[in-house]
Motif scaffolding. Structure first.
Motif, short mmCIF file in Angstrom:
data_model
loop_
_atom_site.label_atom_id
_atom_site.label_comp_id
_atom_site.label_asym_id
_atom_site.label_seq_id
_atom_site.Cartn_x
_atom_site.Cartn_y
_atom_site.Cartn_z
N SER A 181 0.91 -1.34 -0.18
CA SER A 181 0.12 -0.09 -0.04
C SER A 181 0.88 1.17 0.02
CB SER A 181 -0.85 -0.07 1.18
OG SER A 181 -0.19 0.07 2.48
N ALA A 182 0.09 2.44 -0.14
CA ALA A 182 0.87 3.66 0.11
C ALA A 182 1.64 3.86 1.30
CB ALA A 182 -0.05 4.77 -0.28
N CYS A 195 -1.69 7.25 0.95
CA CYS A 195 -1.88 7.60 -0.46
C CYS A 195 -2.27 8.95 -0.62
CB CYS A 195 -3.31 6.96 -0.71
SG CYS A 195 -3.71 6.93 -2.51
N LEU A 239 0.05 11.07 -3.24
CA LEU A 239 -0.56 11.57 -4.58
C LEU A 239 -0.27 13.39 -4.49
CD1 LEU A 239 -3.94 10.19 -4.94
CD2 LEU A 239 -1.76 9.51 -6.19
N VAL A 294 -10.12 9.31 -2.18
CA VAL A 294 -9.70 7.85 -2.34
C VAL A 294 -10.58 7.26 -1.50
CG1 VAL A 294 -7.90 6.36 -1.29
CG2 VAL A 294 -7.18 8.60 -2.28
N VAL A 309 0.75 3.87 -7.24
CA VAL A 309 0.58 3.95 -5.86
C VAL A 309 -0.76 4.09 -5.24
CG1 VAL A 309 0.85 5.73 -3.99
CG2 VAL A 309 2.85 5.20 -5.80
N PHE A 310 -1.76 4.73 -6.32
CA PHE A 310 -3.19 4.88 -6.08
C PHE A 310 -3.48 3.55 -6.04
CE2 PHE A 310 -7.38 5.68 -7.70
CZ PHE A 310 -7.96 6.22 -6.82
N ALA A 365 -2.86 1.66 -2.84
CA ALA A 365 -3.73 2.01 -1.85
C ALA A 365 -5.22 1.65 -1.77
CB ALA A 365 -3.42 3.65 -1.72
#
Length: 532
Positions: free
Chosen positions: A57-58, A141, A145, A170, A337-338, A341
């Protein structure tokens, strides 16, 4: 904020969503097994990709690169040692779960101890997701971003306001994925994301070295290997932030718990079509863990040379992505990355719904003799997931004010919930006559003792060593209770599933190769290797 970065980000994100929709457009989600376990139809590619992405995850992108930048490569121990833990899970725990047809990991506790123990652990799981998993995924996340797109600078919003807006967006997008698509939609998107993550790892590493070397990747590699070599060491000393000795104490306990008992992780393997598929899938995820440092640690090493005086160290990863990559590839990495997450967020939400519905809500209806049907149960799960999203969106932005830093918050909060559950499940697996009262007493003792050692009394020991000591004391206490008040009849595991539980025939060859590769990674990043 480059238009190319935004377009690239949207193209890959929408591609993943389109593939997921196409593959799941005809599935029916009217039953809990279909919604929460994808009708137990997953092959090893889906399992391996989903396990890897759910873990990546992020939080890891932000937290591990920040740790490497501020300390050294010792944070790599978490990922590398998890390979051993994952193989132990594949060999010893997955056969048990699949034989009893488990939907949640506490299902084993009901069969081994009693319903009350199962419900206690289910509540602990839910609290863990409320306090730790869901909020930290959204926060990590949002930080990533904002660092890549520089949204606060472009909009003029304060940093806190920007993080709050991103957390909201998100949360909404992830919630729609989970509530509308179920586990299978999440897992199919993970397969596509996994392919993208491998490509992104290579691209970021190449462009990062080229940027560091002034246009030459070889010069960049030479700089990284010959300057600030202390950051290349993964063997932490006894007085450092993460001593290497913790790998054999609390870290091992947490890793076995995480990969073998954490509901949102294990749920991916519980959905497998066979035991062999789950073991192959776990092995595939181990291969991903060997490659993970390219995204989780190497960018932090590069940042040591490129940004020697960063004040907000949580921005190490997104700043590097924004500075060194061409806009199209930066957008692609942002999408990865998104997606990572979303994968963790969605898996956590799906597991929350499963635990609440199967272990709490449905038993409550049965106890009240209220009629219920599958659609009502699934609807209740979706409503509960929506409430969790609202809570997480409100709480997540405030994590930035935690005094110990983001990664410290992440690890300490997870430890509070993980090892107590691991302890009673481990005793349940290896003993036959330890009674239910021992499990309840062990759980209560461990939680209270850990709170006292971390928040009331001052100890000179690392918290991972404290966890290991409490584990030993709690196990001894449970065994003593079992000796004094044993169950009248020993526990016998009954097979109650139609799933093929024949193990993977050639697994030991692959398991051995993975363990050797894990050891070589430790040697590489040590005073015997690159840190010499």
């Amino acid at each position: 904020m480059s238009a190319t970065v935004i377009i690239s980000f949207l193209v890959f994100t929408l591609l993943v969503a389109a593939v997921s929709y196409y593959k799941t457009r005809h599935q029916k989600l009217g039953t809990s097994v279909a919604y929460f376990l994808g009708n137990r139809s997953f092959g090893f590619w889906m399992i391996g990709s989903s396990l890897f992405l759910t873990n990546m995850s992020a939080n890891q992108f932000i937290g591990e690169n920040e740790f490497v930048y501020t300390t050294n490569m010792s944070v790599m121990c978490w990922g590398m040692s998890s390979i051993l833990a994952m193989l132990l899970v594949a060999e010893f725990l997955m056969p048990v779960y699949l034989k009893i047809g488990a939907i949640t990991t506490p299902d084993f506790l009901e069969k081994r101890f009693d319903k009350q123990t199962k419900r206690m652990v289910s509540v602990i799981f839910l609290l863990s997701y409320f306090v730790n998993l869901i909020p930290t995924v959204l926060y990590g996340c949002a930080v990533a971003l904002n660092g890549i797109f520089h949204i606060d600078s472009a909009t003029g919003l304060s940093y806190f306001s920007t993080i709050s807006v991103l957390v909201f967006l998100v949360g909404i997008i992830g919630g729609l994925y989970t509530i509308l698509g179920g586990l299978k939609a999440i897992t199919i998107s993970d397969v596509v994301q996994g392919i993208g993550m491998l490509a992104g790892s290579v691209l970021l590493t190449y462009y990062g070295f080229r940027y560091l070397g002034g246009g030459s990747a070889l010069n960049g590699i030479h700089t990284l290997l010959h300057q600030h070599k202390e950051h290349l060491n993964a063997i932490g000393g006894p007085k450092e932030v993460l001593p290497f000795g913790t790998l054999f104490t609390g870290m091992l306990l947490i890793n076995v718990y995480y990969w073998g008992m954490e509901q949102y992780i294990v749920q991916e393997t519980l959905a497998s079509r066979s035991l062999a598929a789950s073991q192959k899938g776990i092995s595939l995820a181990c291969v991903g863990k060997l490659l993970a440092p390219l995204l989780l640690n190497v960018p932090g090493l590069m940042a040591v040379h490129l940004y020697p005086h960063l004040t907000n160290t949580a921005t190490v990863f997104p700043k590097l992505v924004s500075d060194v990559l061409p806009p199209a590839i930066a957008g692609f990495i942002a999408a990865i990355v998104f997606g990572g997450a979303l994968s963790t967020f969605n898996a956590g939400l799906n597991s929350l719904g499963t635990l609440f519905v199967v272990n709490l809500y449905q038993p409550w209806l049965e106890h009240r003799h209220k009629p219920f049907h599958e659609k009502k149960v699934v609807k209740a799960g979706r409503l509960f997931q929506l409430l969790v999203i609202i809570w997480a969106v409100c709480f997540s932005p405030f994590i930035m004010y935690f005094s110990g830093g983001f990664y410290n918050y992440l690890q300490k909060a997870s430890s509070f919930f993980s090892v107590p559950v691991f302890t009673i499940m481990a005793v349940g697996f290896v003993t036959k006559r330890t009674p239910p009262i021992a499990a309840k007493a062990g759980l209560l003792f461990f939680v209270v003792s850990y709170v006292l050692t971390q928040f009331v009394f001052t100890t000179s020991l690392h918290y991972l060593h404290v966890l290991a000591i409490l584990f030993v004391i709690t196990v001894a206490g449970m065994l003593l209770i079992g000796r004094l008040y044993p169950m009248p009849r020993p526990f016998q595991l009954q097979t109650t599933t139609t799933i093929n539980v024949q193990p993977w025939k050639n697994r030991y060859w692959y398991f051995g190769a993975l363990l050797i590769a894990m050891i070589l990674m430790f040697v590489l990043f040590s005073p015997l290797g690159l840190a010499a």
